[in-house]
Write an enzyme that holds these catalytic residues in place. Structure first.
Site: not given
Length: 373
Positions: A122, A157, A240
């Site tokens: 992301q 991440s 998410e």
């Protein structure tokens, strides 16, 4: 042979051990071997056991959510290679591609992400646009059939391992805020992209800074319509938050039993802690089911999760005492320390606690909007 029986047969063929419900170790925050995880994921996918509720056209089993959830429960009875690498790919980016991607984008990425042939990240937050995502500064300027991207992202991440990133970039005037943002699927090996891992307090480095210097991407990489990236982003963030509050989250499984193992002969204070741990675990399951059924906002599930994680970390520290930081590798102690150091990051992922409370206040409780922005 039904799917549950196929899962048990697959686990036997793979030599997977059953999870020990009384294990006293928390889920390690330090990731396992990526190559092992990806190879396992390919075998799982090829056996038809990776994506129970996914479209058949992309390799899923096409089952309803309740059946899929039950089958995931069967799969998670076994010790699996580290699945944390795939959370962003499968639970956050892939649903967005399925909802907003072109047929070509779906064909290219859906199977690859679920099979473990590719990883996704992301590319949303920026140094000065974290909680206030609408103030992002990374730009994409159209040049014929291409876009030229410049700017910086942070806290991405697995960006250092990813093949593709879901990017939000400004395609209009900054004053237009969320009305001038466009989403893209950008290949992470394009010239001009620099990824720098960020060393975290637990020694891990799965967060990253990502820099874009005149990165050229084709218009076919655009995800959704021009200047309509906010809708795409909200879809991603909802996925998410839902993933973070789900029953199969990997941050910590069976917290009560794991904490109970740290106190074989609990006194009154320890029993009080363990009682609260048991209550929280039951409520977490109920909340996850309600989020999955659409009965409550994913923001509520996310807020409950991060509050629980903080409690479990503090409880483990109370039960272990100095052994939390001074262990010599005994099972559970090191991973509990790692857990305590890692869990605060979940207060940021998917939107900070303050953002979640604002969503609940305005969209769930119907309170007036904050007029300061």
């Amino acid at each position: 042979m039904d799917l549950a029986e196929r899962i048990h047969a697959f686990a036997a063929a793979e030599g997977l051990a059953r999870r020990d419900p009384d294990a006293d170790s928390a889920t390690p925050a330090t990731p396992g071997d990526l190559a092992t995880s990806m190879a396992f994921q390919r075998r799982l996918f090829d056996a038809g056991l990776a994506w129970f509720d996914g479209p058949v056209a992309f390799g899923g089993a096409g089952l309803d959510p309740a059946t899929a959830d039950a089958l995931r429960g069967v799969l998670y009875e076994y010790e699996l290679p580290d699945q944390s690498y795939f959370t962003v790919s499968r639970r956050i980016v892939a649903p967005t591609i399925l909802a907003h991607g072109s047929p070509e984008q779906q064909q290219r990425w859906m199977r690859a992400l679920w099979r473990g042939d590719a990883l996704a990240c992301q590319l949303f937050s920026e140094p000065e646009a974290g909680s206030d995502l609408a103030s992002l500064r990374c730009t994409a300027v159209r040049d014929g059939d291409e876009w030229v991207v410049n700017g910086q992202k942070v806290w991405s991440s697995w960006a250092h391992l990813s093949d593709v990133g879901e990017l939000l970039a400004r395609t209009g005037a900054p004053a237009d805020r969320h009305r001038a943002i466009t989403a893209f699927l950008i290949e992470m090996d394009r010239p001009g992209i620099t990824v720098r891992p960020i060393r975290q307090i637990n020694g891990d480095s799965h967060f990253n800074e990502v820099f874009f210097d005149d990165v050229r991407i084709p218009d076919s990489a655009r995800l959704g319509a021009v200047d309509q990236g906010w809708t795409v982003a909200m879809s991603t963030l909802t996925s998410e938050r839902t993933a973070m509050g789900s029953r199969d989250k990997t941050y910590l499984s069976r917290p009560y039993r794991r904490l109970r193992a740290l106190a074989p002969e609990p006194g009154d204070a320890e029993r009080e802690l363990l009682a609260e741990a048991w209550i929280r675990e039951q409520l977490a399951g109920v909340t996850a089911d309600r989020v999955a059924a659409g009965a409550v906002s994913p923001s509520i599930g996310k807020l409950a999760l991060v509050d629980d994680l903080g409690f479990y970390g503090r409880a483990a520290a109370r039960l272990l005492g100095p052994d939390m930081v001074a262990d010599a590798g005994a099972p559970g102690f090191g991973t509990w320390s790692d857990f305590l150091l890692s869990s605060p990051a979940q207060r940021i992922a998917g939107g900070t606690d303050q953002i979640q409370r604002g969503i609940v206040a305005e969209r769930v409780l119907g309170l007036p909007r904050d007029t300061r922005h």
